[in-house]
Design a protein around this motif. Structure first.
Motif, mmCIF file in Angstrom:
data_model
loop_
_atom_site.group_PDB
_atom_site.id
_atom_site.type_symbol
_atom_site.label_atom_id
_atom_site.label_comp_id
_atom_site.label_asym_id
_atom_site.label_seq_id
_atom_site.Cartn_x
_atom_site.Cartn_y
_atom_site.Cartn_z
ATOM 1 N N LEU A 96 0.860 -1.180 0.000
ATOM 2 C CA LEU A 96 0.000 0.000 0.000
ATOM 3 C C LEU A 96 0.896 1.229 0.000
ATOM 4 C CD1 LEU A 96 -2.562 -1.253 2.652
ATOM 5 C CD2 LEU A 96 -2.780 -1.320 0.164
ATOM 6 N N PRO A 97 0.924 1.982 -1.105
ATOM 7 C CA PRO A 97 1.925 3.038 -1.276
ATOM 8 C C PRO A 97 1.727 4.239 -0.362
ATOM 9 C CG PRO A 97 0.387 3.015 -3.114
ATOM 10 C CD PRO A 97 0.075 1.804 -2.290
ATOM 11 N N GLU A 98 2.834 4.821 0.007
ATOM 12 C CA GLU A 98 2.857 6.018 0.846
ATOM 13 C C GLU A 98 2.256 7.196 0.084
ATOM 14 O OE1 GLU A 98 2.869 7.362 4.038
ATOM 15 O OE2 GLU A 98 4.662 6.127 4.270
ATOM 16 N N GLY A 99 1.484 8.016 0.797
ATOM 17 C CA GLY A 99 1.016 9.279 0.237
ATOM 18 C C GLY A 99 -0.121 9.182 -0.754
ATOM 19 N N LYS A 100 -0.739 8.012 -0.892
ATOM 20 C CA LYS A 100 -1.808 7.842 -1.870
ATOM 21 C C LYS A 100 -3.068 7.292 -1.210
ATOM 22 C CE LYS A 100 1.324 7.004 -5.766
ATOM 23 N NZ LYS A 100 1.004 8.267 -6.462
ATOM 24 N N ILE A 101 -4.201 7.458 -1.906
ATOM 25 C CA ILE A 101 -5.446 6.822 -1.485
ATOM 26 C C ILE A 101 -5.533 5.483 -2.196
ATOM 27 C CG2 ILE A 101 -7.952 6.960 -1.416
ATOM 28 C CD1 ILE A 101 -7.738 9.991 -1.484
ATOM 29 N N SER A 102 -5.391 4.411 -1.423
ATOM 30 C CA SER A 102 -5.460 3.060 -1.972
ATOM 31 C C SER A 102 -6.818 2.452 -1.659
ATOM 32 C CB SER A 102 -4.371 2.166 -1.370
ATOM 33 O OG SER A 102 -3.086 2.658 -1.651
ATOM 34 N N MET A 103 -7.259 1.567 -2.530
ATOM 35 C CA MET A 103 -8.484 0.818 -2.265
ATOM 36 C C MET A 103 -8.208 -0.660 -2.422
ATOM 37 S SD MET A 103 -11.822 2.864 -3.586
ATOM 38 C CE MET A 103 -12.317 4.365 -2.724
ATOM 39 N N LEU A 248 -19.113 11.515 1.011
ATOM 40 C CA LEU A 248 -18.056 10.975 1.854
ATOM 41 C C LEU A 248 -16.768 10.823 1.049
ATOM 42 C CD1 LEU A 248 -17.163 9.816 4.585
ATOM 43 C CD2 LEU A 248 -17.944 7.573 3.783
ATOM 44 N N CYS A 249 -16.881 10.363 -0.192
ATOM 45 C CA CYS A 249 -15.696 10.249 -1.049
ATOM 46 C C CYS A 249 -15.033 11.610 -1.249
ATOM 47 C CB CYS A 249 -16.079 9.647 -2.397
ATOM 48 S SG CYS A 249 -16.444 7.881 -2.350
ATOM 49 N N GLU A 250 -15.835 12.619 -1.483
ATOM 50 C CA GLU A 250 -15.286 13.973 -1.630
ATOM 51 C C GLU A 250 -14.565 14.408 -0.367
ATOM 52 O OE1 GLU A 250 -18.117 16.885 -2.808
ATOM 53 O OE2 GLU A 250 -18.528 15.955 -4.765
ATOM 54 N N LEU A 251 -15.144 14.079 0.781
ATOM 55 C CA LEU A 251 -14.538 14.450 2.054
ATOM 56 C C LEU A 251 -13.201 13.729 2.234
ATOM 57 C CD1 LEU A 251 -14.768 15.937 4.760
ATOM 58 C CD2 LEU A 251 -16.013 13.944 5.647
ATOM 59 N N ILE A 252 -13.158 12.443 1.923
ATOM 60 C CA ILE A 252 -11.903 11.690 2.030
ATOM 61 C C ILE A 252 -10.842 12.328 1.139
ATOM 62 C CG2 ILE A 252 -10.808 9.480 1.466
ATOM 63 C CD1 ILE A 252 -13.418 8.119 2.352
ATOM 64 N N GLN A 253 -11.226 12.683 -0.082
ATOM 65 C CA GLN A 253 -10.281 13.304 -1.017
ATOM 66 C C GLN A 253 -9.781 14.642 -0.480
ATOM 67 O OE1 GLN A 253 -9.365 12.108 -4.553
ATOM 68 N NE2 GLN A 253 -7.747 13.349 -3.637
ATOM 69 N N GLU A 254 -10.692 15.469 0.016
ATOM 70 C CA GLU A 254 -10.317 16.794 0.514
ATOM 71 C C GLU A 254 -9.373 16.701 1.709
ATOM 72 O OE1 GLU A 254 -13.984 18.698 1.392
ATOM 73 O OE2 GLU A 254 -14.607 18.859 -0.722
ATOM 74 N N ILE A 255 -9.700 15.820 2.660
ATOM 75 C CA ILE A 255 -8.864 15.701 3.859
ATOM 76 C C ILE A 255 -7.497 15.124 3.498
ATOM 77 C CG2 ILE A 255 -8.704 14.636 6.133
ATOM 78 C CD1 ILE A 255 -11.134 16.148 6.476
ATOM 79 N N HIS A 256 -7.472 14.186 2.566
ATOM 80 C CA HIS A 256 -6.185 13.628 2.144
ATOM 81 C C HIS A 256 -5.346 14.694 1.447
ATOM 82 C CE1 HIS A 256 -3.358 11.377 -0.483
ATOM 83 N NE2 HIS A 256 -3.250 10.632 0.603
ATOM 84 N N GLU A 258 -5.300 17.744 2.059
ATOM 85 C CA GLU A 258 -4.810 18.677 3.080
ATOM 86 C C GLU A 258 -3.753 18.047 3.979
ATOM 87 O OE1 GLU A 258 -6.492 21.187 6.955
ATOM 88 O OE2 GLU A 258 -7.870 20.561 5.346
ATOM 89 N N ASN A 259 -3.956 16.779 4.360
ATOM 90 C CA ASN A 259 -3.108 16.164 5.380
ATOM 91 C C ASN A 259 -2.080 15.177 4.839
ATOM 92 O OD1 ASN A 259 -4.433 17.351 7.761
ATOM 93 N ND2 ASN A 259 -6.181 16.115 7.156
ATOM 94 N N GLY A 260 -2.317 14.624 3.639
ATOM 95 C CA GLY A 260 -1.409 13.617 3.109
ATOM 96 C C GLY A 260 -1.512 12.319 3.885
ATOM 97 N N GLY A 261 -0.527 11.453 3.706
ATOM 98 C CA GLY A 261 -0.514 10.156 4.375
ATOM 99 C C GLY A 261 -1.012 9.050 3.464
ATOM 100 N N ALA A 262 -0.958 7.836 3.963
ATOM 101 C CA ALA A 262 -1.421 6.660 3.225
ATOM 102 C C ALA A 262 -2.836 6.339 3.684
ATOM 103 C CB ALA A 262 -0.486 5.483 3.470
ATOM 104 N N TYR A 263 -3.800 6.543 2.814
ATOM 105 C CA TYR A 263 -5.191 6.209 3.109
ATOM 106 C C TYR A 263 -5.522 4.892 2.412
ATOM 107 C CZ TYR A 263 -6.421 10.850 5.004
ATOM 108 O OH TYR A 263 -6.512 11.985 5.771
ATOM 109 N N THR A 264 -6.177 3.990 3.132
ATOM 110 C CA THR A 264 -6.575 2.710 2.556
ATOM 111 C C THR A 264 -8.057 2.497 2.805
ATOM 112 O OG1 THR A 264 -4.387 1.723 2.866
ATOM 113 C CG2 THR A 264 -6.237 0.217 2.602
ATOM 114 N N VAL A 265 -8.803 2.304 1.738
ATOM 115 C CA VAL A 265 -10.253 2.150 1.808
ATOM 116 C C VAL A 265 -10.633 0.745 1.361
ATOM 117 C CG1 VAL A 265 -12.491 3.051 1.053
ATOM 118 C CG2 VAL A 265 -10.522 4.606 1.245
ATOM 119 N N ILE A 266 -11.350 0.037 2.218
ATOM 120 C CA ILE A 266 -11.943 -1.246 1.839
ATOM 121 C C ILE A 266 -13.390 -0.983 1.449
ATOM 122 C CG2 ILE A 266 -12.803 -3.426 2.771
ATOM 123 C CD1 ILE A 266 -10.246 -3.667 4.336
ATOM 124 N N THR A 267 -13.776 -1.412 0.264
ATOM 125 C CA THR A 267 -15.122 -1.113 -0.209
ATOM 126 C C THR A 267 -15.540 -2.118 -1.269
ATOM 127 O OG1 THR A 267 -16.550 0.592 -1.193
ATOM 128 C CG2 THR A 267 -14.284 0.483 -1.984
#
Length: 320
Positions: A96-103, A248-256, A258-267
């Motif tokens: 799961l890569p650093e700094g990206k939104i992974s699913m 909610l997807c828009e919110l996840i994108q906006e917060i990421h 702003e804050n960065g980091g590795a986000y991982t979404v199971i869906t």
């Protein structure tokens, strides 16, 4: 922490800094490009077990993890996990890569939520290893594991709010438990996070006074208060209508952003993946079918990946 409900095998109950992990040959690993240490690990699926291949259950698993140009925040290395005779993860190799939104996508019962529990040390692999920023989770001491968990924020399906606490106290809970910050500092952070998720007017509400979407956003705010490096979302769109899922997807994108980091979404929601995913791992039968940048996965030649990401009825995946 207890893993008392780990006997549920579906996703509801049911994957790092790779630069420090030596490449392995002979077991499916492809050596790292020595000219670019930033490349994520690229792995092939373990050898197939069918005599002719046509009947092999892993015939669609190329196991390709396409390079992203960045290190992995979390890495699963040949991970096996079973509950009794039920084998959930069967040689999982996933980064799961650093700094990206992974699913992490895949049919129900393939082990997606089991992966989250391995990342935070609620479950340990029967074989293999799980690395967080290059450190082996199963080999951590209790103190190291406690500190490592502070790097994570987790949003569970229902928000997992404490029913006896109002919204402010729910979001403040991790700060009061894990930091020495003053109450004024804590409330400043809480109010900021609640404002980010659009709940600035609901400070005194109890969880039973919140809609499903509001509980999700409150859980998101709480997941962010410790400024985690990694944020995990376990089916955050569960129970939400399409409009609130999109919001909610828009919110996840906006917060990421702003804050960065590795986000991982199971869906299971392919539209959510199309909206926000930068990196996708398709998991089936306890192994990666394919993984890589989202635009490449949505254009994959793999019959299973193409069927699953387009929601078609015809293809390798049936009703079994």
């Amino acid at each position: 922490m207890s893993d008392e409900h780990d006997n549920d095998y579906d996703d509801v109950t049911t994957e790092h800094d790779a630069t420090e992990t030596p490449a392995r040959n002979g077991d499916g690993a492809v050596p790292r490009n020595p000219d670019d240490e930033r490349l994520a690990v690229v792995r092939e699926a373990p050898p197939t077990g069918g005599a002719e291949g046509d009947d092999d259950e892993y015939q669609w698993h190329t196991g390709l993890n396409r390079p992203t140009g960045v290190p992995d925040a979390v890495e699963f290395v040949d991970v096996h996990k079973a509950f009794g005779r039920n084998k959930i993860l069967r040689g999982l190799n996933m980064g799961l890569p650093e700094g990206k939104i992974s699913m992490i996508l895949g049919p129900s019962g393939t082990g997606k939520s089991v992966c989250i529990k391995h990342m935070v040390g609620l479950l340990y692999p029967d074989e293999g290893d799980v690395l967080v920023h290059g450190e082996s989770v199963p080999n951590m001491t209790d103190d190291e594991l406690f500190d490592m968990r502070k790097r994570f924020g987790v949003l569970f399906q229902d928000g997992a709010l404490f029913g006896s606490m109002n919204l402010v106290d729910n979001v403040a809970f991790p700060l009061r438990q894990h930091t020495d910050k003053s109450e004024d500092e804590i409330l400043e952070i809480v109010h900021k996070r609640l404002e980010e998720v659009g709940l600035q007017g609901a400070h005194d509400k109890m969880p039973n006074e919140l809609s499903g979407g509001m509980r999700k956003r409150a859980g998101f705010a709480r997941a962010l208060v410790l400024d985690p490096n990694i944020v995990l979302f376990d089916e955050p769109d569960s129970g939400l209508d399409p409009v609130r899922t999109a919001l909610l997807c828009e919110l996840i994108q906006e917060i990421h952003d702003e804050n960065g980091g590795a986000y991982t979404v199971i869906t299971h929601d392919i539209m959510s993946a199309r909206r926000v995913a930068e990196y996708i791992s398709v998991l089936w039968k306890g192994r990666i079918v394919e993984a890589g940048p989202a635009e490449e996965l949505f254009n994959s030649e793999n019959a299973f990946v193409r069927q699953f990401l387009s929601g078609e009825s015809q293809g390798p995946l049936g009703m079994e």
